[in-house]
Scaffold this motif. Structure first.
Motif, PDB file in Angstrom:
ATOM      1  N   THR A 100     -21.111  80.139 -63.629  1.00 42.75           N
ATOM      2  CA  THR A 100     -21.739  78.813 -63.678  1.00 42.75           C
ATOM      3  C   THR A 100     -22.563  78.547 -64.938  1.00 42.75           C
ATOM      4  N   TRP A 101     -22.791  79.580 -65.772  1.00 35.11           N
ATOM      5  CA  TRP A 101     -23.560  79.326 -67.001  1.00 35.11           C
ATOM      6  C   TRP A 101     -22.583  78.785 -68.044  1.00 35.11           C
ATOM      7  N   SER A 102     -22.101  77.581 -67.792  1.00 36.25           N
ATOM      8  CA  SER A 102     -20.974  77.037 -68.552  1.00 36.25           C
ATOM      9  C   SER A 102     -20.978  75.515 -68.443  1.00 36.25           C
ATOM     10  N   GLU A 103     -20.338  74.838 -69.388  1.00 41.02           N
ATOM     11  CA  GLU A 103     -20.294  73.370 -69.338  1.00 41.02           C
ATOM     12  C   GLU A 103     -19.496  72.861 -68.144  1.00 41.02           C
ATOM     13  N   PHE A 104     -18.434  73.591 -67.792  1.00 41.33           N
ATOM     14  CA  PHE A 104     -17.598  73.228 -66.633  1.00 41.33           C
ATOM     15  C   PHE A 104     -17.382  74.471 -65.782  1.00 41.33           C
ATOM     16  N   ILE A 105     -17.199  74.249 -64.468  1.00 42.54           N
ATOM     17  CA  ILE A 105     -17.054  75.364 -63.525  1.00 42.54           C
ATOM     18  C   ILE A 105     -15.800  75.121 -62.687  1.00 42.54           C
ATOM     19  N   ILE A 106     -15.021  76.173 -62.476  1.00 37.13           N
ATOM     20  CA  ILE A 106     -13.932  76.058 -61.499  1.00 37.13           C
ATOM     21  C   ILE A 106     -14.433  76.662 -60.186  1.00 37.13           C
ATOM     22  N   ALA A 107     -14.194  75.939 -59.077  1.00 35.50           N
ATOM     23  CA  ALA A 107     -14.665  76.425 -57.768  1.00 35.50           C
ATOM     24  C   ALA A 107     -13.631  76.120 -56.699  1.00 35.50           C
ATOM     25  N   ASN A 108     -13.486  77.039 -55.753  1.00 37.68           N
ATOM     26  CA  ASN A 108     -12.649  76.790 -54.588  1.00 37.68           C
ATOM     27  C   ASN A 108     -13.389  75.797 -53.690  1.00 37.68           C
ATOM     28  N   ILE A 109     -12.670  74.876 -53.065  1.00 42.67           N
ATOM     29  CA  ILE A 109     -13.348  73.855 -52.235  1.00 42.67           C
ATOM     30  C   ILE A 109     -14.162  74.488 -51.098  1.00 42.67           C
ATOM     31  N   ALA A 110     -13.793  75.709 -50.681  1.00 35.78           N
ATOM     32  CA  ALA A 110     -14.547  76.381 -49.613  1.00 35.78           C
ATOM     33  C   ALA A 110     -15.929  76.840 -50.097  1.00 35.78           C
ATOM     34  N   ASP A 111     -16.137  76.882 -51.406  1.00 32.00           N
ATOM     35  CA  ASP A 111     -17.400  77.390 -51.958  1.00 32.00           C
ATOM     36  C   ASP A 111     -18.327  76.270 -52.436  1.00 32.00           C
ATOM     37  N   VAL A 112     -18.055  75.067 -51.929  1.00 32.52           N
ATOM     38  CA  VAL A 112     -18.761  73.889 -52.429  1.00 32.52           C
ATOM     39  C   VAL A 112     -19.445  73.162 -51.281  1.00 32.52           C
ATOM     40  N   ILE A 113     -20.634  72.621 -51.545  1.00 32.14           N
ATOM     41  CA  ILE A 113     -21.305  71.771 -50.556  1.00 32.14           C
ATOM     42  C   ILE A 113     -21.347  70.353 -51.114  1.00 32.14           C
ATOM     43  N   GLU A 114     -20.797  69.409 -50.353  1.00 27.00           N
ATOM     44  CA  GLU A 114     -20.902  67.997 -50.757  1.00 27.00           C
ATOM     45  C   GLU A 114     -22.334  67.543 -50.515  1.00 27.00           C
ATOM     46  N   LEU A 115     -22.881  66.808 -51.472  1.00 29.04           N
ATOM     47  CA  LEU A 115     -24.290  66.442 -51.389  1.00 29.04           C
ATOM     48  C   LEU A 115     -24.482  64.980 -51.014  1.00 29.04           C
ATOM     49  N   LYS A 116     -25.584  64.741 -50.318  1.00 28.40           N
ATOM     50  CA  LYS A 116     -25.989  63.354 -50.087  1.00 28.40           C
ATOM     51  C   LYS A 116     -26.397  62.761 -51.440  1.00 28.40           C
ATOM     52  N   ASP A 117     -26.196  61.448 -51.601  1.00 30.92           N
ATOM     53  CA  ASP A 117     -26.492  60.782 -52.880  1.00 30.92           C
ATOM     54  C   ASP A 117     -27.934  60.995 -53.333  1.00 30.92           C
ATOM     55  N   GLU A 118     -28.848  61.060 -52.356  1.00 30.86           N
ATOM     56  CA  GLU A 118     -30.275  61.118 -52.703  1.00 30.86           C
ATOM     57  C   GLU A 118     -30.731  62.500 -53.161  1.00 30.86           C
ATOM     58  N   MET A 119     -29.861  63.504 -53.062  1.00 25.81           N
ATOM     59  CA  MET A 119     -30.287  64.869 -53.460  1.00 25.81           C
ATOM     60  C   MET A 119     -30.572  64.914 -54.958  1.00 25.81           C
ATOM     61  N   ASP A 120     -31.738  65.453 -55.310  1.00 27.33           N
ATOM     62  CA  ASP A 120     -32.086  65.679 -56.708  1.00 27.33           C
ATOM     63  C   ASP A 120     -31.194  66.799 -57.261  1.00 27.33           C
ATOM     64  N   MET A 121     -30.623  66.594 -58.437  1.00 19.63           N
ATOM     65  CA  MET A 121     -29.615  67.541 -58.928  1.00 19.63           C
ATOM     66  C   MET A 121     -30.210  68.857 -59.442  1.00 19.63           C
ATOM     67  N   ASP A 122     -31.480  68.868 -59.855  1.00 18.86           N
ATOM     68  CA  ASP A 122     -32.122  70.148 -60.198  1.00 18.86           C
ATOM     69  C   ASP A 122     -32.314  70.971 -58.913  1.00 18.86           C
ATOM     70  N   GLN A 123     -32.804  70.300 -57.863  1.00 15.86           N
ATOM     71  CA  GLN A 123     -32.970  70.990 -56.580  1.00 15.86           C
ATOM     72  C   GLN A 123     -31.607  71.446 -56.043  1.00 15.86           C
ATOM     73  N   ALA A 124     -30.593  70.600 -56.252  1.00 20.27           N
ATOM     74  CA  ALA A 124     -29.245  70.929 -55.760  1.00 20.27           C
ATOM     75  C   ALA A 124     -28.688  72.179 -56.427  1.00 20.27           C
ATOM     76  N   ALA A 125     -29.129  72.442 -57.662  1.00 20.48           N
ATOM     77  CA  ALA A 125     -28.637  73.630 -58.380  1.00 20.48           C
ATOM     78  C   ALA A 125     -29.018  74.908 -57.633  1.00 20.48           C
ATOM     79  N   CYS A 126     -30.141  74.866 -56.923  1.00 23.48           N
ATOM     80  CA  CYS A 126     -30.655  76.072 -56.228  1.00 23.48           C
ATOM     81  C   CYS A 126     -30.508  75.927 -54.723  1.00 23.48           C
ATOM     82  N   PHE A 127     -29.559  75.095 -54.269  1.00 26.69           N
ATOM     83  CA  PHE A 127     -29.490  74.756 -52.845  1.00 26.69           C
ATOM     84  C   PHE A 127     -28.655  75.709 -52.005  1.00 26.69           C
ATOM     85  N   THR A 128     -27.603  76.306 -52.578  1.00 26.65           N
ATOM     86  CA  THR A 128     -26.614  76.980 -51.717  1.00 26.65           C
ATOM     87  C   THR A 128     -27.059  78.345 -51.194  1.00 26.65           C
TER      88      THR A 128
END
Ligand code: NAP
Length: 332
Positions: A100-128
């Motif tokens: 993830t220390w990269s401009e773009f990341i490849i991820a399997n859909i099973a390893d992803v959490i869809e976020l609510k629109d209101e989620m702050d993206m800095d906080q979202a970085a440390c969410f999983t």
């Protein structure tokens, strides 16, 4: 695209860090279950430090891109992830071809959490990772109906969430830290029972607090003899939950008689096992609940600083020197 590259593992953290470089890498091509994320931010966690040292339980072929967690926007996808394009997501990726220390990341859909629109993206970085870890471990406290707990590495973010959850539930927390300045910081934020593991009378203070508060659960992120001291300080019918090994040392000095005669146990916690045990629907329910807590401002990951990909070494040095300051975010 630009990525941080780890050319070689090195147990010496300074040498491992100094080996990191930024290089142009090939834009990943998504398979049918993959998405491509444009990175907003990726945190530095203790697991990343252990990874670049080659002492984590994930070892990838090198050269490789470090980083397991991130937030960002989905910009491309294989056929099973096309519904996610344009969405905000958090991800936790450990595959050989991802980092993830990269401009773009490849991820399997099973390893992803869809976020609510209101989620702050800095906080979202440390969410999983950390909020779910604290949620899951705190459930042990609720199941055991413990009215008090002990934890170490208390200036860290998992410990912060545990303290917040304990506060919400009227449960007392004995916090152990390794530096006086971290103790002062926690006290200034309202922590009532903070002790420093290097104090001469540390064990006496811990025992006094345990006699008063009767904790029956302890969370150990450090290992070594500190884990043993915490275990021994617990009363009968208690549990020491080991979830990290920050000291790099094996758990030691546990009182054997306590294990045999006092129904005291040591257990391990691993988020990935918990996630597969609870199943997809329950994980989704907890994810929405935790996101609401973040959106309301009830739960927050402390952010200590940010770094560009190019300044990663300087950023890492700062994080390692003062981990209790908060997470370092890598922002391409
Ligand atoms: N098992 C799981 O599923 C799971 C999930 C999430 C996290 N974890 C583990 O949980 C631990 C904490 O993670 P985090 O993200 O909360 O950490 P963090 O926010 O980055 O902070 C790390 C904390 O640990 C302290 N620390 C570091 N080395 C230490 C040592 N040798 N002895 C005592 N304290 C030490 C730091 O104190 P200073 O300020 O003094 O450096 C800081 O307060 C890590 O070991 C991580 O790998 C495990």
């Amino acid at each position: 695209m630009k990525s941080v590259i780890l050319p070689a593992y090195n147990r010496n953290i300074i040498r491992a860090m100094l080996g990191l470089k930024v290089e142009e890498t090939e834009m990943p091509i998504p398979g049918e279950n993959d998405i491509i994320i444009k990175t907003h931010a990726a945190p530095v966690n203790p697991s990343d430090i252990a990874f670049i040292q080659g002492v984590y339980n994930i070892v990838k072929p090198i050269p490789t891109v470090p980083g397991f967690e991130a937030s960002g926007m989905v910009v491309n996808a294989g056929k099973n992830g096309s519904h996610l394009v344009g969405n905000k997501v958090s991800c936790f990726v450990q595959d050989d071809n991802s980092g993830t220390w990269s401009e773009f990341i490849i991820a399997n859909i099973a390893d992803v959490i869809e976020l609510k629109d209101e989620m702050d993206m800095d906080q979202a970085a440390c969410f999983t990772v950390n909020p779910f870890t604290a949620y899951a471990m705190f459930d042990i406290v609720l199941q055991r109906k413990s009215t008090a707990i002990i934890q170490n590495a208390s200036g860290g973010q998992v410990a912060n969430f545990i303290r917040r959850m304990a506060d919400e539930n009227g449960i007392k927390v004995i916090d152990i830290v390794r530096k006086e300045e971290t103790a002062s910081m926690l006290r200034s934020k309202g922590a009532s029972y903070v002790i420093v593991e290097t104090d001469e009378d540390f064990e006496e203070k811990l025992q006094d607090m345990c006699t008063k508060l009767q904790p029956t659960v302890a969370f150990d992120a450090v290992g070594g003899n500190l884990g043993g001291i915490m275990f021994n300080a617990l009363s009968e019918d208690s549990e020491l939950v080991v979830y990290g090994g920050l000291s790099g040392k094996g758990l030691s000095d546990l009182n054997v008689m306590d294990v045999i005669f006092d129904n005291k146990i040591v257990s391990g916690f691993n988020l990935m096992d918990w996630k597969s045990d609870i199943g997809k629907d329950e994980f989704e329910r907890i994810s929405l609940l935790l996101q609401d807590k973040f959106i309301a401002g009830d739960y927050v990951t402390e952010i200590g600083g940010t770094t560009s990909l190019e300044n990663i070494v300087k950023g890492l040095r700062g994080y390692i020197a003062d981990m209790s300051k908060g997470k370092l975010l890598v922002k391409p």
